[in-house]
Write a protein that holds these residues in place. Structure first.
Motif, PDB file in Angstrom:
ATOM      1  N   LYS A 160       0.865  -1.187   0.000  1.00  0.00           N
ATOM      2  CA  LYS A 160       0.000   0.000   0.000  1.00  0.00           C
ATOM      3  C   LYS A 160       0.895   1.228   0.000  1.00  0.00           C
ATOM      4  O   LYS A 160       1.281   1.749   1.054  1.00  0.00           O
ATOM      5  CB  LYS A 160      -0.890  -0.012   1.245  1.00  0.00           C
ATOM      6  N   SER A 204      -1.422   6.365  -1.960  1.00  0.00           N
ATOM      7  CA  SER A 204      -2.042   5.662  -3.090  1.00  0.00           C
ATOM      8  C   SER A 204      -3.412   5.130  -2.701  1.00  0.00           C
ATOM      9  O   SER A 204      -3.683   4.852  -1.528  1.00  0.00           O
ATOM     10  CB  SER A 204      -1.147   4.512  -3.538  1.00  0.00           C
ATOM     11  N   ASP A 205      -4.270   4.970  -3.709  1.00  0.00           N
ATOM     12  CA  ASP A 205      -5.609   4.442  -3.467  1.00  0.00           C
ATOM     13  C   ASP A 205      -5.749   3.010  -3.970  1.00  0.00           C
ATOM     14  O   ASP A 205      -6.852   2.491  -4.072  1.00  0.00           O
ATOM     15  CB  ASP A 205      -6.646   5.336  -4.157  1.00  0.00           C
ATOM     16  N   VAL A 255       2.106  -3.937  -7.320  1.00  0.00           N
ATOM     17  CA  VAL A 255       3.032  -2.830  -7.084  1.00  0.00           C
ATOM     18  C   VAL A 255       4.441  -3.321  -7.385  1.00  0.00           C
ATOM     19  O   VAL A 255       4.874  -4.343  -6.843  1.00  0.00           O
ATOM     20  CB  VAL A 255       2.931  -2.344  -5.627  1.00  0.00           C
TER      21      VAL A 255
END
Length: 651
Positions: free
Chosen positions: A454, A458-459, A510
């Motif tokens: 996360k 960031s969403d 990510v």
């Protein structure tokens, strides 16, 4: 029926023609993409000697292990040839109904029967060949009985044909010993009375995998047409590339016929299929009337058929469905081979599925048709594993990336001896759920999925729930900028995997860099630099030899292996390992930071025989992390070596 000009190649009427362009209209059916796991019976008369694959050819090749076995147990091949092996195959304990129940319980969604191997012996009720299993050997329609059992238990049914290569493959039967008491005495394949089994002699320049002889190409087409038209399999496997070449009209005609006959048969059964087939003929190839059969061969296709990789994997996700064909042992029963453990089967299956592939597994049968007790036990273990993990496998699709891996693999055929660990994570997805499957149970009970980090501000990766397949309790988990870390329960759900079920929104991968494994001393102060903890550069990879893990396939001098070792204090260590080589006197170097130790791999005659190597003493002057790398001493003199765990023993 369509017809070509040069050969008699009847093709069922339909949209597919014998061209590569026509194949572009093919779309792999959903049943195959959902199935994931198939079981194969690679079985026939060559199982009788229990000496492994390619017996029918090797028994005619002096110097081959099959020749030595055959002459010692049956006699010289001029007097006792392969034709004499065939009647010894009785299949007296073969129970296809019972075996199919076991295979279904183990998770198989499709089953493939050997139809004909390179030995030119047909396992079906043929009208074209006297050398067949109905008239000889077991006196049973092997393909037909397997098909009946598969249909009964709801499995899709396929056949494998290895006939295309038979003509040149079997030419060894026409030879004779060059030395010894039987020198010059022709083998029984030279007798023209048996050329319908061993084939007539090939032209001197006809020695490739596929023959250039148009008579043989015509014969192949007639035979495989009979097989397809009689049994209408859901899958047709060819052992090799497209028969006689990717651009050859014979192989392409068979694929077109296989696809078209399926469309026609379904159109005759269903009005919906009939409409779909008509739309397909009018230029809408991806309609519901498209073929629901799979043709697979060992050639890249761009989606025109399903690519098969023998005993190998893909390195990344393939956008087109593909398949590995492999075996739990040798291809035919071999008394000298150890069977693969269930962990290897499970890890291969999970890895393939994460990359859009299927696994077709040969479950090796004894000559009598039965399975060894340890094979049945392996299948029962697989059934237990599937009962817990099936939702993450069957009907799933690849995620954005296949997984997280410390292993650098090139992929390709005959590259399957990988040793996976809990650090290896593979992803699948189904119905909006992400599954993250660790290929082992971590000792510290923690799994960190770096792809699901996360990032600050960031969403993405809004995790809502994390659970473990096979466990009803609540899991502790934490998501940070470094990844999603999950703590597993104290009691293992499986010895082989830990499968997390993850729900959330905006899930994406990510980017991250895989951190190295830090190797630390054990309770006795020893440091073990093992193959399954190493960073691999090149094609070198772990394999099990002589009952232990080692680095194998180290053919390229540019390849290397490395670790990061954490020394808690200064000290002295005796450094030892063991090597196997069929070459001998191959030098290698172990670099510990700026210190270098050298060793020599002596010739051990076999890849399973290892000799100890003492590399000397390593002096560690201060605590800290030290990079360790093993490389060839002289790249120009390098030949393949197998290297076991390097052990550092404190002095």
């Amino acid at each position: 029926m369509a017809q070509t000009d040069s050969l008699r190649l009847p093709i069922a009427e339909g949209p597919f023609q014998p061209t590569l362009e026509s194949r572009a209209n093919y779309e792999c059916p959903e049943w195959f993409r959902d199935a994931k796991f198939g079981i194969w019976s690679h079985w026939g008369p060559q199982a009788v000697p229990m000496n492994g694959d390619w017996y029918a050819r090797g028994m005619y090749e002096p110097g081959n292990r099959h020749y030595a076995y055959h002459t010692n147990h049956y006699g010289h091949p001029s007097e006792f040839g392969y034709k004499n092996i065939i009647p010894l195959w009785k299949a007296e304990k073969w129970d296809p109904d019972r075996l199919m129940q076991l295979y279904k319980r183990a998770g198989a969604k499709y089953f493939v029967s050997m139809a004909v191997h390179h030995d030119n012996f047909f396992l079906w009720n043929t009208k074209l060949h006297r050398w067949n299993s109905v008239d000889m050997g077991p006196k049973r329609d092997v393909v037909g009985e397997w098909q009946k059992a598969a249909r009964k238990y709801g499995l899709k049914f396929g056949v494998s044909e290895h006939l295309g290569a038979s003509f040149t493959w079997f030419q060894s039967s026409h030879g004779a010993d060059r030395t010894g008491p039987k020198a010059g005495v022709p083998y029984d394949g030279a007798n023209s009375n048996y050329w319908d089994l061993y084939h007539y002699p090939a032209a001197p320049d006809d020695r490739g995998w596929y023959s250039k002889d148009p008579r043989w190409q015509q014969r192949w087409y007639d035979v495989i047409s009979e097989l397809v038209n009689t049994y209408h399999p859901d899958l047709l496997y060819t052992d090799g590339g497209v028969a006689f070449g990717q651009a050859h009209v014979v192989g392409l005609s068979m694929i077109a016929h296989f696809y078209n006959q399926d469309i026609a048969r379904r159109a005759a059964r269903s009005p919906l299929d009939s409409k779909g087939a008509e739309l397909l003929l009018n230029g809408l190839p991806r309609s519901p009337g498209g073929p629901q059969v799979v043709y697979t061969c060992k050639q890249q296709s761009g989606g025109r058929w399903v690519q098969d990789i023998e005993r190998g994997i893909q390195p990344v996700i393939d956008p087109h469905p593909w398949q590995t064909d492999t075996s739990i042992g040798d291809w035919y029963y071999n008394r000298n081979w150890q069977f693969r453990p269930v962990s290897w089967v499970i890890h291969m299956l999970v890895d393939n599925v994460s990359k859009n592939g299927n696994l077709l597994l040969n479950v090796v049968q004894r000559p009598d048709g039965s399975l060894d007790p340890e094979v049945e036990q392996m299948l029962e273990q697989l059934a237990e594993w599937n009962a817990i993990h099936e939702e993450a496998i069957f009907g799933s699709r690849p995620w954005l990336v296949y997984g997280e891996s410390a292993m650098k693999v090139q992929g390709g055929a005959f590259k399957e001896d990988f040793q996976y660990s809990a650090r290896e994570i593979r992803f699948t997805t189904k119905g909006g759920i992400l599954y993250a499957i660790a290929l082992g149970w971590p000792e510290d009970r923690k799994i960190t999925i770096r792809s699901l980090a996360k990032p600050s501000g960031s969403d993405v990766n809004r995790i809502e729930r994390v659970s473990l397949l096979g466990y009803d309790g609540r899991l502790d988990w934490e998501q940070t900028a470094e990844g999603l870390t999950v703590t597993l329960p104290e009691k293992k759900v499986s010895e082989f995997t830990a499968a997390l079920k993850i729900t959330g929104s905006a899930l994406t991968n990510v980017p991250f860099t895989m951190p190295p494994v830090i190797v630390t001393p054990d309770a006795r102060g020893r440091i073990q630099l093992s193959p399954d903890a190493a960073e691999l550069a090149g094609n070198v990879r772990p394999e099990r030899r002589g009952g232990q893990l080692s680095f194998g396939f180290w053919d390229n001098p540019q390849d290397s292996v490395s670790w990061t070792v954490r020394f808690p204090a200064a000290g002295r260590f005796r450094v030892r390992t063991a090597c196997a080589s069929v070459h001998g006197d191959i030098g290698f170097v172990v670099e510990f930071g700026r210190q270098t130790l050298s060793g020599v791999a002596r010739r051990t005659q076999s890849w399973d025989n290892f000799a100890e190597v003492d590399l000397g003493v390593l002096v560690v002057r201060e605590p800290g992390d030290v990079p360790v790398r093993v490389r060839p001493k002289d790249a120009g003199l390098w030949q393949a070596v197998n290297l076991r765990t390097i052990t550092l023993i404190p002095e």
